[in-house]
Design a protein around this motif. Sequence first.
Motif, short mmCIF file in Angstrom:
data_model
loop_
_atom_site.label_atom_id
_atom_site.label_comp_id
_atom_site.label_asym_id
_atom_site.label_seq_id
_atom_site.Cartn_x
_atom_site.Cartn_y
_atom_site.Cartn_z
N LYS A 1 -31.85 12.94 -1.06
CA LYS A 1 -31.82 12.20 -2.33
C LYS A 1 -33.23 11.94 -2.86
CE LYS A 1 -27.42 9.80 -1.64
NZ LYS A 1 -26.77 8.47 -1.45
N ASN B 1 -22.60 16.69 7.16
CA ASN B 1 -21.68 15.95 8.02
C ASN B 1 -21.85 16.37 9.47
OD1 ASN B 1 -20.57 14.62 5.80
ND2 ASN B 1 -19.12 16.29 5.43
N GLN C 1 -25.17 11.55 15.85
CA GLN C 1 -24.88 12.38 14.68
C GLN C 1 -24.86 11.55 13.41
OE1 GLN C 1 -22.25 16.18 16.00
NE2 GLN C 1 -21.16 14.25 16.06
N ASP C 2 -24.26 10.37 13.46
CA ASP C 2 -24.19 9.52 12.27
C ASP C 2 -25.59 9.11 11.83
OD1 ASP C 2 -21.46 9.72 12.24
OD2 ASP C 2 -21.11 7.81 13.26
N ARG C 3 -26.45 8.77 12.79
CA ARG C 3 -27.81 8.35 12.45
C ARG C 3 -28.58 9.50 11.79
NH1 ARG C 3 -31.81 4.97 14.93
NH2 ARG C 3 -33.72 5.20 13.67
N ALA D 1 -27.30 12.19 10.28
CA ALA D 1 -26.68 12.53 9.00
C ALA D 1 -27.10 11.54 7.91
CB ALA D 1 -25.16 12.55 9.14
N ASP D 2 -27.18 10.26 8.23
CA ASP D 2 -27.62 9.26 7.25
C ASP D 2 -29.05 9.52 6.81
OD1 ASP D 2 -25.18 8.01 7.33
OD2 ASP D 2 -25.79 6.44 8.73
N GLU D 3 -29.93 9.84 7.75
CA GLU D 3 -31.32 10.12 7.39
C GLU D 3 -31.41 11.40 6.56
OE1 GLU D 3 -33.91 10.13 10.74
OE2 GLU D 3 -33.38 8.10 11.37
N TRP D 4 -30.59 12.38 6.90
CA TRP D 4 -30.57 13.64 6.15
C TRP D 4 -30.19 13.38 4.69
CZ3 TRP D 4 -28.36 18.60 8.81
CH2 TRP D 4 -28.61 19.72 8.01
N ARG D 5 -29.15 12.58 4.47
CA ARG D 5 -28.70 12.29 3.10
C ARG D 5 -29.78 11.53 2.33
NH1 ARG D 5 -24.06 10.67 6.13
NH2 ARG D 5 -22.45 12.28 6.10
N ARG D 6 -30.41 10.56 2.97
CA ARG D 6 -31.45 9.79 2.29
C ARG D 6 -32.64 10.68 1.93
NH1 ARG D 6 -30.25 5.79 6.25
NH2 ARG D 6 -32.13 6.35 7.41
N LYS D 7 -33.02 11.57 2.84
CA LYS D 7 -34.16 12.46 2.56
C LYS D 7 -33.85 13.41 1.42
CE LYS D 7 -38.17 14.37 3.24
NZ LYS D 7 -38.55 15.15 4.40
#
Length: 418
Positions: A291, A260, A279-281, A283-289
């Motif tokens: 997974k 987050n 930060q949102d961009r 964080a989204d890439e971090w979560r996708r990577k």
Amino acid sequence: MAAAEPPATGGFFGMLSFRRSATAVASFDPAQDDELLALDALQSHVADRLAALLSDAQQQQGPVLSIGFLSKLLDSVCSSDASFRNVVAVAPVAAALSRPPADRLARDLLDRSVKTLDVLNAASLTLASLRGAHRAALTAASCLLPAPKSRAQFARARRAIARIGGDESNKLVSASPSAPSPCSRSMRALSLSVSRNWSAGRHMNAMAAHLAPPPPLPSQVGAGCGLGLTLYTMSSVLVFAMWALVAAVPCQDRASAAINPPVAPPKQAQWAQAMAALQDRIADEWRRKDKKLPPGSGGGGSSSSAIGTAGAGGLLAEMQAVERAARDLNSLLEEIAEDDEEEVHGMVSEERAREVTERAEELAAACRALEEGLAPLERQVRAVFHRVVSFRSDLVRCIDNTARTNAAASATPQHHSF
């Protein structure tokens, strides 16, 4: 000159909406007006730099954390430092550094600057360790160029690709000070070593802890809070930049870092929207990577599943391109090995050889892009390290000097706009 703007009444942020208009000048004497302008200059500067980074990110189709983006982000840290020094160069502002509520925020900023040095040191060592993965990928590509002829070449390429996910790339980061690697000798400019139990994740969580904007004082709107917001802004810039750096490069024990966004800037801040969007961009890439990481990415498994361990979870675009090209090439080589198991002479068809050549060229191109940007980024990380060291020393010196001055001249208290 722009038309006069009515003063805002939204707490201490309202003070920052003043410009050098007739209303602002009429409200303060010239010295106080200079203080307001210096305080507002940092807010505008940070807002402009983050807006430029957001614009670059919105234009990118792939991962946002490229070498170019990180370079601009680190440059923003340095330029924000320069703008902050201009603020504390104003004598009345500097005098408030040792008085509440600014003194507590100044101490927090000093503590975060030390943690920033730790992250920069770890990132510098990690960037150096990526050279091992780069060399392995380049070896795999060179085995197959200009045109592969035999399965023996394929076998050599597969062994090189397997080393991309091997333990070599992590040795430098986890090395103890008592057993430095040859590559670590080039990092002597950095004063700290990364121990085996050091955790980038826990470190970032500690940096972001208790990061909150200063509350407005009930007695006087804006009193003491303009400087407080300046100190909070610098802390936010450091936390965001180091969080992005940890997200980009696979620092030691990075997985325990909170995905987050670490900074929750108040909406009234000029730079809040741009930082929140960035930060949102990320964080989204971090979560996708995360997974997409294979279950055995921490070690072991087949050679194809091990690829990417060196950058496990790391969002650096150029390293992801190398890992992706290496995976594609390795998958093709595995298919050829399975299809041609019964082939007596160990040769491959021209069509297969041409397909392998194309994949090898893609891997070589990705390696060139990584090689061109990695060394300059390493130098910039080290430069920012020394810049933060200087920043912290100067801030400590300024606080000590103002504390002595305030103690010596504790006569009539003066009210200032910050």
